[in-house]
Motif scaffolding. Structure first.
Motif, PDB file in Angstrom:
ATOM      1  N   ILE A 198       0.823  -1.209   0.000  1.00 12.80           N
ATOM      2  CA  ILE A 198       0.000   0.000   0.000  1.00 12.80           C
ATOM      3  C   ILE A 198       0.857   1.260   0.000  1.00 12.80           C
ATOM      4  CG2 ILE A 198      -0.361   0.241   2.496  1.00 12.80           C
ATOM      5  CD1 ILE A 198      -3.025   0.650  -0.301  1.00 12.80           C
ATOM      6  N   GLU A 199       2.043   1.212   0.630  1.00 12.02           N
ATOM      7  CA  GLU A 199       2.922   2.387   0.629  1.00 12.02           C
ATOM      8  C   GLU A 199       3.401   2.701  -0.790  1.00 12.02           C
ATOM      9  OE1 GLU A 199       2.645   0.843   4.688  1.00 12.02           O
ATOM     10  OE2 GLU A 199       3.195  -0.156   2.820  1.00 12.02           O
ATOM     11  N   ASP A 200       3.704   1.659  -1.571  1.00 11.71           N
ATOM     12  CA  ASP A 200       4.089   1.877  -2.965  1.00 11.71           C
ATOM     13  C   ASP A 200       2.932   2.469  -3.759  1.00 11.71           C
ATOM     14  OD1 ASP A 200       6.722   0.919  -2.732  1.00 11.71           O
ATOM     15  OD2 ASP A 200       6.119  -1.141  -3.191  1.00 11.71           O
ATOM     16  N   ILE A 201       1.743   1.942  -3.533  1.00  7.48           N
ATOM     17  CA  ILE A 201       0.560   2.421  -4.245  1.00  7.48           C
ATOM     18  C   ILE A 201       0.299   3.883  -3.913  1.00  7.48           C
ATOM     19  CG2 ILE A 201      -1.957   2.173  -4.445  1.00  7.48           C
ATOM     20  CD1 ILE A 201      -1.458  -0.921  -4.001  1.00  7.48           C
ATOM     21  N   ALA A 202       0.266   4.224  -2.638  1.00 10.48           N
ATOM     22  CA  ALA A 202      -0.008   5.602  -2.217  1.00 10.48           C
ATOM     23  C   ALA A 202       1.039   6.563  -2.768  1.00 10.48           C
ATOM     24  CB  ALA A 202      -0.060   5.687  -0.689  1.00 10.48           C
ATOM     25  N   HIS A 203       2.303   6.148  -2.707  1.00 12.50           N
ATOM     26  CA  HIS A 203       3.384   7.015  -3.181  1.00 12.50           C
ATOM     27  C   HIS A 203       3.275   7.244  -4.691  1.00 12.50           C
ATOM     28  CE1 HIS A 203       7.327   8.915  -3.040  1.00 12.50           C
ATOM     29  NE2 HIS A 203       7.620   8.231  -4.147  1.00 12.50           N
ATOM     30  N   ALA A 204       3.177   6.168  -5.453  1.00 21.78           N
ATOM     31  CA  ALA A 204       3.138   6.295  -6.914  1.00 21.78           C
ATOM     32  C   ALA A 204       1.915   7.072  -7.383  1.00 21.78           C
ATOM     33  CB  ALA A 204       3.173   4.909  -7.560  1.00 21.78           C
ATOM     34  N   LEU A 205       0.741   6.758  -6.833  1.00 24.24           N
ATOM     35  CA  LEU A 205      -0.475   7.431  -7.297  1.00 24.24           C
ATOM     36  C   LEU A 205      -0.470   8.917  -6.956  1.00 24.24           C
ATOM     37  CD1 LEU A 205      -3.336   4.834  -6.691  1.00 24.24           C
ATOM     38  CD2 LEU A 205      -1.878   5.151  -8.707  1.00 24.24           C
ATOM     39  N   SER A 206       0.247   9.300  -5.897  1.00 21.19           N
ATOM     40  CA  SER A 206       0.329  10.720  -5.545  1.00 21.19           C
ATOM     41  C   SER A 206       1.233  11.485  -6.512  1.00 21.19           C
ATOM     42  CB  SER A 206       0.803  10.897  -4.105  1.00 21.19           C
ATOM     43  OG  SER A 206       2.171  10.562  -3.987  1.00 21.19           O
ATOM     44  N   LEU A 207       2.052  10.754  -7.269  1.00 20.59           N
ATOM     45  CA  LEU A 207       2.977  11.385  -8.213  1.00 20.59           C
ATOM     46  C   LEU A 207       2.542  11.269  -9.676  1.00 20.59           C
ATOM     47  CD1 LEU A 207       6.321  10.251  -6.589  1.00 20.59           C
ATOM     48  CD2 LEU A 207       5.532  12.603  -6.843  1.00 20.59           C
ATOM     49  N   ILE A 208       1.536  10.421  -9.962  1.00 21.48           N
ATOM     50  CA  ILE A 208       1.061  10.250 -11.339  1.00 21.48           C
ATOM     51  C   ILE A 208      -0.045  11.268 -11.596  1.00 21.48           C
ATOM     52  CG2 ILE A 208      -0.075   8.696 -12.973  1.00 21.48           C
ATOM     53  CD1 ILE A 208       1.159   6.338 -11.382  1.00 21.48           C
ATOM     54  N   CYS A 209       0.115  12.031 -12.669  1.00 21.19           N
ATOM     55  CA  CYS A 209      -0.855  13.075 -13.001  1.00 21.19           C
ATOM     56  C   CYS A 209      -2.041  12.503 -13.771  1.00 21.19           C
ATOM     57  CB  CYS A 209      -0.176  14.160 -13.837  1.00 21.19           C
ATOM     58  SG  CYS A 209      -1.217  15.621 -14.096  1.00 21.19           S
ATOM     59  N   ARG A 210      -3.225  12.982 -13.430  1.00 23.86           N
ATOM     60  CA  ARG A 210      -4.446  12.631 -14.158  1.00 23.86           C
ATOM     61  C   ARG A 210      -4.349  13.119 -15.594  1.00 23.86           C
ATOM     62  NH1 ARG A 210      -8.704   9.572 -13.574  1.00 23.86           N
ATOM     63  NH2 ARG A 210     -10.328  11.104 -13.774  1.00 23.86           N
ATOM     64  N   GLY A 211      -5.089  12.476 -16.474  1.00 33.69           N
ATOM     65  CA  GLY A 211      -5.199  12.930 -17.842  1.00 33.69           C
ATOM     66  C   GLY A 211      -3.904  12.872 -18.630  1.00 33.69           C
ATOM     67  N   ASN A 212      -3.020  11.953 -18.233  1.00 38.13           N
ATOM     68  CA  ASN A 212      -1.747  11.809 -18.933  1.00 38.13           C
ATOM     69  C   ASN A 212      -0.946  13.112 -18.905  1.00 38.13           C
ATOM     70  OD1 ASN A 212      -0.059   9.950 -20.287  1.00 38.13           O
ATOM     71  ND2 ASN A 212      -0.593  10.862 -22.257  1.00 38.13           N
ATOM     72  N   GLY A 213      -1.213  13.946 -17.888  1.00 37.10           N
ATOM     73  CA  GLY A 213      -0.519  15.219 -17.758  1.00 37.10           C
ATOM     74  C   GLY A 213      -1.068  16.319 -18.647  1.00 37.10           C
ATOM     75  N   GLN A 214      -2.118  16.032 -19.397  1.00 37.67           N
ATOM     76  CA  GLN A 214      -2.691  17.015 -20.321  1.00 37.67           C
ATOM     77  C   GLN A 214      -3.758  17.857 -19.622  1.00 37.67           C
ATOM     78  OE1 GLN A 214      -1.347  17.467 -23.298  1.00 37.67           O
ATOM     79  NE2 GLN A 214       0.040  15.773 -22.888  1.00 37.67           N
ATOM     80  N   VAL A 215      -3.405  18.397 -18.478  1.00 37.51           N
ATOM     81  CA  VAL A 215      -4.318  19.196 -17.672  1.00 37.51           C
ATOM     82  C   VAL A 215      -3.683  20.555 -17.406  1.00 37.51           C
ATOM     83  CG1 VAL A 215      -5.530  17.258 -16.602  1.00 37.51           C
ATOM     84  CG2 VAL A 215      -3.391  18.046 -15.605  1.00 37.51           C
ATOM     85  N   LYS A 216      -4.514  21.535 -17.023  1.00 35.21           N
ATOM     86  CA  LYS A 216      -3.971  22.877 -16.848  1.00 35.21           C
ATOM     87  C   LYS A 216      -3.172  23.030 -15.562  1.00 35.21           C
ATOM     88  CE  LYS A 216      -8.371  24.769 -15.191  1.00 35.21           C
ATOM     89  NZ  LYS A 216      -9.434  25.726 -15.482  1.00 35.21           N
ATOM     90  N   THR A 217      -3.352  22.107 -14.635  1.00 30.83           N
ATOM     91  CA  THR A 217      -2.587  22.129 -13.396  1.00 30.83           C
ATOM     92  C   THR A 217      -2.476  20.708 -12.866  1.00 30.83           C
ATOM     93  OG1 THR A 217      -2.400  23.196 -11.224  1.00 30.83           O
ATOM     94  CG2 THR A 217      -4.602  22.561 -11.914  1.00 30.83           C
ATOM     95  N   PHE A 218      -1.460  20.434 -12.090  1.00 32.89           N
ATOM     96  CA  PHE A 218      -1.245  19.069 -11.620  1.00 32.89           C
ATOM     97  C   PHE A 218      -2.382  18.622 -10.706  1.00 32.89           C
ATOM     98  CE2 PHE A 218       0.326  15.810  -8.752  1.00 32.89           C
ATOM     99  CZ  PHE A 218       0.891  14.921  -9.647  1.00 32.89           C
ATOM    100  N   PHE A 219      -2.893  17.433 -10.978  1.00 31.61           N
ATOM    101  CA  PHE A 219      -3.898  16.771 -10.131  1.00 31.61           C
ATOM    102  C   PHE A 219      -3.597  15.290 -10.217  1.00 31.61           C
ATOM    103  CE2 PHE A 219      -8.152  15.079  -9.125  1.00 31.61           C
ATOM    104  CZ  PHE A 219      -8.398  15.769  -7.956  1.00 31.61           C
ATOM    105  N   SER A 220      -3.310  14.684  -9.101  1.00 27.50           N
ATOM    106  CA  SER A 220      -2.813  13.305  -9.126  1.00 27.50           C
ATOM    107  C   SER A 220      -3.924  12.258  -9.168  1.00 27.50           C
ATOM    108  CB  SER A 220      -1.912  13.039  -7.920  1.00 27.50           C
ATOM    109  OG  SER A 220      -2.672  12.901  -6.740  1.00 27.50           O
ATOM    110  N   VAL A 221      -3.537  11.101  -9.648  1.00 24.93           N
ATOM    111  CA  VAL A 221      -4.420   9.936  -9.629  1.00 24.93           C
ATOM    112  C   VAL A 221      -4.783   9.615  -8.174  1.00 24.93           C
ATOM    113  CG1 VAL A 221      -4.589   7.463 -10.173  1.00 24.93           C
ATOM    114  CG2 VAL A 221      -3.542   9.040 -11.815  1.00 24.93           C
ATOM    115  N   GLY A 222      -3.837   9.819  -7.271  1.00 27.83           N
ATOM    116  CA  GLY A 222      -4.114   9.600  -5.844  1.00 27.83           C
ATOM    117  C   GLY A 222      -5.233  10.500  -5.345  1.00 27.83           C
ATOM    118  N   GLN A 223      -5.200  11.787  -5.723  1.00 29.34           N
ATOM    119  CA  GLN A 223      -6.269  12.709  -5.327  1.00 29.34           C
ATOM    120  C   GLN A 223      -7.605  12.240  -5.897  1.00 29.34           C
ATOM    121  OE1 GLN A 223      -3.624  16.057  -6.678  1.00 29.34           O
ATOM    122  NE2 GLN A 223      -4.887  17.196  -5.235  1.00 29.34           N
ATOM    123  N   HIS A 224      -7.587  11.808  -7.141  1.00 27.22           N
ATOM    124  CA  HIS A 224      -8.796  11.297  -7.783  1.00 27.22           C
ATOM    125  C   HIS A 224      -9.353  10.099  -7.009  1.00 27.22           C
ATOM    126  CE1 HIS A 224     -11.416   9.463 -10.770  1.00 27.22           C
ATOM    127  NE2 HIS A 224     -10.668   8.373 -10.725  1.00 27.22           N
TER     128      HIS A 224
END
Length: 179
Positions: A26-52
């Motif tokens: 779960i620590e790997d999952i939480a860490h990675a998802l907090s660093l992966i950007c939603r929308g393949n990074g094609q967003v106007k501001t950073f929003f992580s998969v973790g936040q989603h």
């Protein structure tokens, strides 16, 4: 180390195509998802998969869904920790990827929920995921939507957050479900 493995944040070596459930963390999952950007990074501001995922889980709780469904909402993109994120339109064309993603996600659900999701649970999760996508497309991409805004029961905050904050909140929500 096996050439088919990736090294995770916690130093584990996992083969995403033949994952060992004991290596999923779960620590790997939480860490990675907090660093992966939603929308393949094609967003106007950073929003992580973790936040989603946190938003999906909080929405499930706000709707009065079972703790199991709300926990599944937190975990529903956990396979991206090991496989990365692929945009929905492209993912639809990747039958091998979709199969690997489902196998890995079912393994994650088995580990943390005791079994994969049933059809009703999948449906509830998809409804929430689609509702969150509507807001993500609207607010992160200024994409006009053809349908009315879905009803949601939480306030979505698109403020850019430090990944450590998201990682911590993800782990706190995980702890809520497991204790």
């Amino acid at each position: 180390m096996n050439n088919n493995c990736i090294t995770t944040y916690t130093g584990r070596h996992i083969d995403p195509l033949h994952p060992d459930p004991d290596m999923i963390c779960i620590e790997d999952i939480a860490h990675a998802l907090s660093l992966i950007c939603r929308g393949n990074g094609q967003v106007k501001t950073f929003f992580s998969v973790g936040q989603h995922c946190i938003n999906c889980s909080r929405e499930a709780l706000a709707r009065g869904y079972s703790r199991r469904v709300a926990f599944a909402c937190l975990l529903h993109d956990a396979s991206e920790c090991y496989l990365s994120d692929v945009p929905r339109p492209f993912k639809k064309t990747l039958s091998g990827y979709k199969e690997q993603e489902k196998n890995l996600l079912d393994l994650i659900y088995q580990k943390y929920l005791g079994s994969p999701l049933n059809a009703k649970e999948e449906q509830l999760l998809k409804e929430i995921d689609d509702a969150m996508l509507w807001f993500d497309l609207t607010y992160l991409l200024n994409e006009p939507q053809e349908r009315e805004a879905p009803e949601i029961h939480i306030t979505i905050d698109y403020t850019v957050r430090a990944f450590e904050e998201t990682e911590k909140e993800y782990l706190e929500l995980y702890s809520f479900f497991t204790h």
